[in-house]
Scaffold this motif. Structure first.
Motif, mmCIF file in Angstrom:
data_model
loop_
_atom_site.group_PDB
_atom_site.id
_atom_site.type_symbol
_atom_site.label_atom_id
_atom_site.label_comp_id
_atom_site.label_asym_id
_atom_site.label_seq_id
_atom_site.Cartn_x
_atom_site.Cartn_y
_atom_site.Cartn_z
ATOM 1 N N SER A 291 77.320 3.917 -23.510
ATOM 2 C CA SER A 291 76.203 3.654 -22.608
ATOM 3 C C SER A 291 74.948 3.463 -23.447
ATOM 4 C CB SER A 291 75.993 4.815 -21.637
ATOM 5 O OG SER A 291 77.093 4.944 -20.762
ATOM 6 N N ILE A 292 74.321 2.302 -23.304
ATOM 7 C CA ILE A 292 73.086 2.006 -24.017
ATOM 8 C C ILE A 292 71.980 1.903 -22.968
ATOM 9 C CG2 ILE A 292 71.907 0.421 -25.574
ATOM 10 C CD1 ILE A 292 74.648 -0.495 -26.570
ATOM 11 N N ALA A 293 70.989 2.755 -23.062
ATOM 12 C CA ALA A 293 69.955 2.845 -22.031
ATOM 13 C C ALA A 293 68.967 1.685 -22.139
ATOM 14 C CB ALA A 293 69.241 4.190 -22.128
ATOM 15 N N GLU A 294 67.887 1.791 -21.396
ATOM 16 C CA GLU A 294 66.885 0.735 -21.331
ATOM 17 C C GLU A 294 66.091 0.639 -22.638
ATOM 18 O OE1 GLU A 294 67.072 3.328 -19.329
ATOM 19 O OE2 GLU A 294 67.803 2.541 -17.417
ATOM 20 N N ASP A 295 65.678 -0.585 -22.947
ATOM 21 C CA ASP A 295 64.734 -0.853 -24.042
ATOM 22 C C ASP A 295 65.247 -0.414 -25.406
ATOM 23 O OD1 ASP A 295 62.881 -1.874 -22.151
ATOM 24 O OD2 ASP A 295 62.227 0.163 -21.694
ATOM 25 N N CYS A 296 66.551 -0.458 -25.605
ATOM 26 C CA CYS A 296 67.136 -0.152 -26.915
ATOM 27 C C CYS A 296 67.295 -1.436 -27.729
ATOM 28 C CB CYS A 296 68.493 0.535 -26.758
ATOM 29 S SG CYS A 296 68.417 2.185 -26.021
ATOM 30 N N ARG A 297 67.563 -1.241 -29.023
ATOM 31 C CA ARG A 297 67.803 -2.372 -29.920
ATOM 32 C C ARG A 297 68.973 -2.015 -30.835
ATOM 33 N NH1 ARG A 297 65.674 -3.178 -34.890
ATOM 34 N NH2 ARG A 297 64.123 -1.539 -34.501
ATOM 35 N N VAL A 298 70.008 -2.863 -30.798
ATOM 36 C CA VAL A 298 71.178 -2.654 -31.650
ATOM 37 C C VAL A 298 71.407 -3.936 -32.434
ATOM 38 C CG1 VAL A 298 73.627 -2.098 -31.747
ATOM 39 C CG2 VAL A 298 72.191 -1.070 -29.972
ATOM 40 N N GLU A 299 71.334 -3.855 -33.760
ATOM 41 C CA GLU A 299 71.482 -5.023 -34.618
ATOM 42 C C GLU A 299 72.466 -4.727 -35.746
ATOM 43 O OE1 GLU A 299 67.726 -6.125 -36.190
ATOM 44 O OE2 GLU A 299 66.767 -6.421 -34.244
ATOM 45 N N ASP A 300 73.361 -5.670 -36.010
ATOM 46 C CA ASP A 300 74.262 -5.595 -37.174
ATOM 47 C C ASP A 300 74.944 -4.233 -37.264
ATOM 48 O OD1 ASP A 300 73.384 -8.196 -38.013
ATOM 49 O OD2 ASP A 300 71.574 -7.260 -38.806
ATOM 50 N N SER A 301 75.465 -3.757 -36.140
ATOM 51 C CA SER A 301 76.027 -2.406 -36.100
ATOM 52 C C SER A 301 77.304 -2.374 -35.271
ATOM 53 C CB SER A 301 75.002 -1.431 -35.497
ATOM 54 O OG SER A 301 73.843 -1.354 -36.295
ATOM 55 N N ALA A 302 78.046 -1.282 -35.421
ATOM 56 C CA ALA A 302 79.251 -1.035 -34.623
ATOM 57 C C ALA A 302 79.124 0.345 -33.994
ATOM 58 C CB ALA A 302 80.495 -1.111 -35.497
ATOM 59 N N ILE A 303 79.259 0.409 -32.669
ATOM 60 C CA ILE A 303 79.071 1.665 -31.934
ATOM 61 C C ILE A 303 80.206 1.809 -30.930
ATOM 62 C CG2 ILE A 303 77.545 2.992 -30.432
ATOM 63 C CD1 ILE A 303 75.209 1.372 -31.493
ATOM 64 N N GLU A 304 80.736 3.026 -30.821
ATOM 65 C CA GLU A 304 81.826 3.293 -29.880
ATOM 66 C C GLU A 304 81.712 4.723 -29.365
ATOM 67 O OE1 GLU A 304 86.719 3.559 -30.101
ATOM 68 O OE2 GLU A 304 85.641 2.105 -31.350
ATOM 69 N N LEU A 309 69.902 6.831 -25.763
ATOM 70 C CA LEU A 309 68.862 7.061 -24.780
ATOM 71 C C LEU A 309 67.781 6.000 -24.891
ATOM 72 C CD1 LEU A 309 70.483 9.684 -24.696
ATOM 73 C CD2 LEU A 309 68.345 10.954 -24.504
ATOM 74 N N ARG A 310 66.898 5.976 -23.914
ATOM 75 C CA ARG A 310 65.885 4.931 -23.802
ATOM 76 C C ARG A 310 65.114 4.737 -25.112
ATOM 77 N NH1 ARG A 310 62.627 2.704 -19.642
ATOM 78 N NH2 ARG A 310 63.649 4.036 -18.091
ATOM 79 N N GLY A 311 64.975 3.473 -25.521
ATOM 80 C CA GLY A 311 64.151 3.119 -26.671
ATOM 81 C C GLY A 311 64.765 3.381 -28.021
ATOM 82 N N ALA A 312 66.034 3.789 -28.070
ATOM 83 C CA ALA A 312 66.679 4.029 -29.367
ATOM 84 C C ALA A 312 66.934 2.700 -30.079
ATOM 85 C CB ALA A 312 67.995 4.783 -29.189
ATOM 86 N N ALA A 313 66.951 2.743 -31.412
ATOM 87 C CA ALA A 313 67.205 1.550 -32.218
ATOM 88 C C ALA A 313 68.251 1.881 -33.277
ATOM 89 C CB ALA A 313 65.923 1.061 -32.880
ATOM 90 N N VAL A 314 69.259 1.017 -33.399
ATOM 91 C CA VAL A 314 70.298 1.174 -34.417
ATOM 92 C C VAL A 314 70.441 -0.165 -35.127
ATOM 93 C CG1 VAL A 314 72.721 1.670 -34.878
ATOM 94 C CG2 VAL A 314 71.526 2.894 -33.044
ATOM 95 N N GLU A 315 70.324 -0.147 -36.444
ATOM 96 C CA GLU A 315 70.462 -1.385 -37.202
ATOM 97 C C GLU A 315 71.222 -1.124 -38.490
ATOM 98 O OE1 GLU A 315 66.281 -1.521 -39.645
ATOM 99 O OE2 GLU A 315 66.257 -2.280 -37.581
ATOM 100 N N GLY A 316 72.116 -2.038 -38.832
ATOM 101 C CA GLY A 316 72.845 -1.945 -40.093
ATOM 102 C C GLY A 316 73.753 -0.746 -40.195
ATOM 103 N N ALA A 317 74.264 -0.250 -39.066
ATOM 104 C CA ALA A 317 75.167 0.907 -39.094
ATOM 105 C C ALA A 317 76.602 0.396 -39.004
ATOM 106 C CB ALA A 317 74.868 1.850 -37.941
ATOM 107 N N SER A 318 77.385 0.609 -40.043
ATOM 108 C CA SER A 318 78.728 0.036 -40.095
ATOM 109 C C SER A 318 79.638 0.620 -39.025
ATOM 110 C CB SER A 318 79.348 0.258 -41.477
ATOM 111 O OG SER A 318 79.427 1.641 -41.767
ATOM 112 N N ARG A 319 79.463 1.893 -38.665
ATOM 113 C CA ARG A 319 80.280 2.486 -37.603
ATOM 114 C C ARG A 319 79.632 3.783 -37.114
ATOM 115 N NH1 ARG A 319 85.174 1.667 -35.441
ATOM 116 N NH2 ARG A 319 86.248 3.427 -34.464
ATOM 117 N N ILE A 320 79.354 3.833 -35.822
ATOM 118 C CA ILE A 320 78.868 5.046 -35.174
ATOM 119 C C ILE A 320 79.808 5.351 -34.021
ATOM 120 C CG2 ILE A 320 77.037 6.003 -33.725
ATOM 121 C CD1 ILE A 320 75.024 4.513 -35.428
ATOM 122 N N GLU A 321 80.265 6.595 -33.906
ATOM 123 C CA GLU A 321 81.115 6.970 -32.778
ATOM 124 C C GLU A 321 80.861 8.422 -32.397
ATOM 125 O OE1 GLU A 321 85.295 8.226 -34.876
ATOM 126 O OE2 GLU A 321 85.025 6.111 -34.376
#
Length: 355
Positions: A291-304, A309-321
């Motif tokens: 679940s990705i909340a409002e106003d987030c930014r996910v770039e060049d990443s893998a998430i599972e 939460l609102r406004g979080a940013a993830v970039e360049g993360a090869s794997r988050i779980e």
């Protein structure tokens, strides 16, 4: 019947999130967990509801307002410190009057809702009625021992040697008889007025205390693991829908919900997944149960299997779980440090250097 919803408490198992926000407002599939309970109360036909709040009371008031969005009329009661469930009943005495009432913990998630439980409590009135579920480790819960007719014989709080595997899950219906009980008991060893002590007081005076069990999914969302598991359960029942923008370079598989105002570019999303309004996902892989909340930014990443939460940013993360990422938090790669090797190597040596 009225409802009394408990939304105070410190949320110590969810720190640091609960330093800055109420645990009852942490999102499940992009909706605060408290909202699921309020919706279930309204569906059960209850309108008059009081919410007991603590130090995050202002945030809960802002989110719930007067309750009209849920079909409720909400009153707020302030509890200075979390002094136990029975203490919450004490401070709600004027609101409750002599009406029967539902007592509900605001960080609970009960998949089957409350309608059936409330209807059966009305049809078969007792001094109290408890909702129980079998658990693997009863030593972490209040535990009920029943007779052959489903009446409660005894309650124990986190017993070393449980008499059953039936745990209290924070859903009760009480008659006005409980008010005498909560006035009669004294604080427990942890300094709280325990609702289990109040119910045991009622049993000891011959009052009928009924119970029913459920095997449907239930969770107290008081820890990160539990919150992620509830998120999985809710997403499992979610329908997909694309209201935002998804470019041709993206692939969406299964039940994926993209809210209006969200953008997915050059990404692979495997549902069930929900992406909130104003969020941008680019060049990324989003796996199931995220679940990705409002106003987030996910770039060049893998998430599972995670919640952002609102406004979080993830970039360049090869794997988050199996992660919970807070409001406005930023996850990015660490800068590469300049490294150098200083060598003193003898004649005819061979050295292999790692990058």
């Amino acid at each position: 019947m009225k409802a009394l919803v408990l939304a105070g408490g410190t949320g110590s198992r969810l720190r640091p999130f609960t330093f800055t926000s109420a645990k009852q407002l942490l999102p499940i599939a992009n909706k605060p967990v408290l909202f699921y309970g309020l919706e279930a109360i309204a569906e059960a036909g209850i309108q008059e509801t009081a919410i007991v709040v603590g130090r995050h009371g202002a945030e809960i008031r802002e989110a719930v307002a007067d309750g009209s969005a849920f079909g409720l009329r909400v009153t707020y009661l302030h509890q200075e410190r979390p002094l136990g469930l029975a203490h919450a009943v004490l401070i709600a005495r004027e609101f409750l009057g002599d009406d029967d009432f539902l007592l509900y913990l605001g960080d609970n998630y009960l998949q089957e809702g409350l309608t059936g439980f409330v209807e059966r409590a009305v049809a078969h009135p007792d001094a109290a009625r408890l909702l129980l579920t079998p658990v693997a480790d009863p030593t972490s819960f209040g535990v009920a021992e029943l007779d052959g007719r489903g009446r409660v014989l005894r309650l124990e709080e986190k017993p070393d040697r449980p008499r059953s595997d039936l745990a209290l899950i924070g859903v009760y219906v009480f008659s006005a008889a409980v008010h005498e009980a909560v006035r009669a008991i004294t604080p427990s060893a942890r300094g709280e007025l325990e609702i289990t002590d109040a119910v045991q007081w009622m049993i000891g005076r011959g009052m009928r205390v009924g119970a029913e069990t459920t095997s449907r999914p239930w969770r107290d969302t008081g820890s990160v693991d539990d919150l992620l598991e509830v998120n999985r359960q809710v997403l499992d029942g979610m329908e997909g829908g694309i209201d935002g923008k998804v470019d041709p370079a993206s692939t969406l598989i299964g039940r994926v919900r993209v809210a209006e105002g969200a953008v997915v570019r050059g990404s692979r999303v495997v549902g069930p997944v929900v992406i909130g309004a104003g969020t941008v996902v680019s060049n990324s892989r989003i796996g199931p149960y995220t679940s990705i909340a409002e106003d987030c930014r996910v770039e060049d990443s893998a998430i599972e299997y995670s919640v952002l939460l609102r406004g979080a940013a993830v970039e360049g993360a090869s794997r988050i779980e199996a992660s919970l990422i807070g409001r406005g938090a930023v996850v990015s790669p660490a800068p590469r440090l300049h490294g150098a090797h200083r060598l003193v190597i003898g004649d005819h040596s061979r050295v292999q250097l790692t990058p």
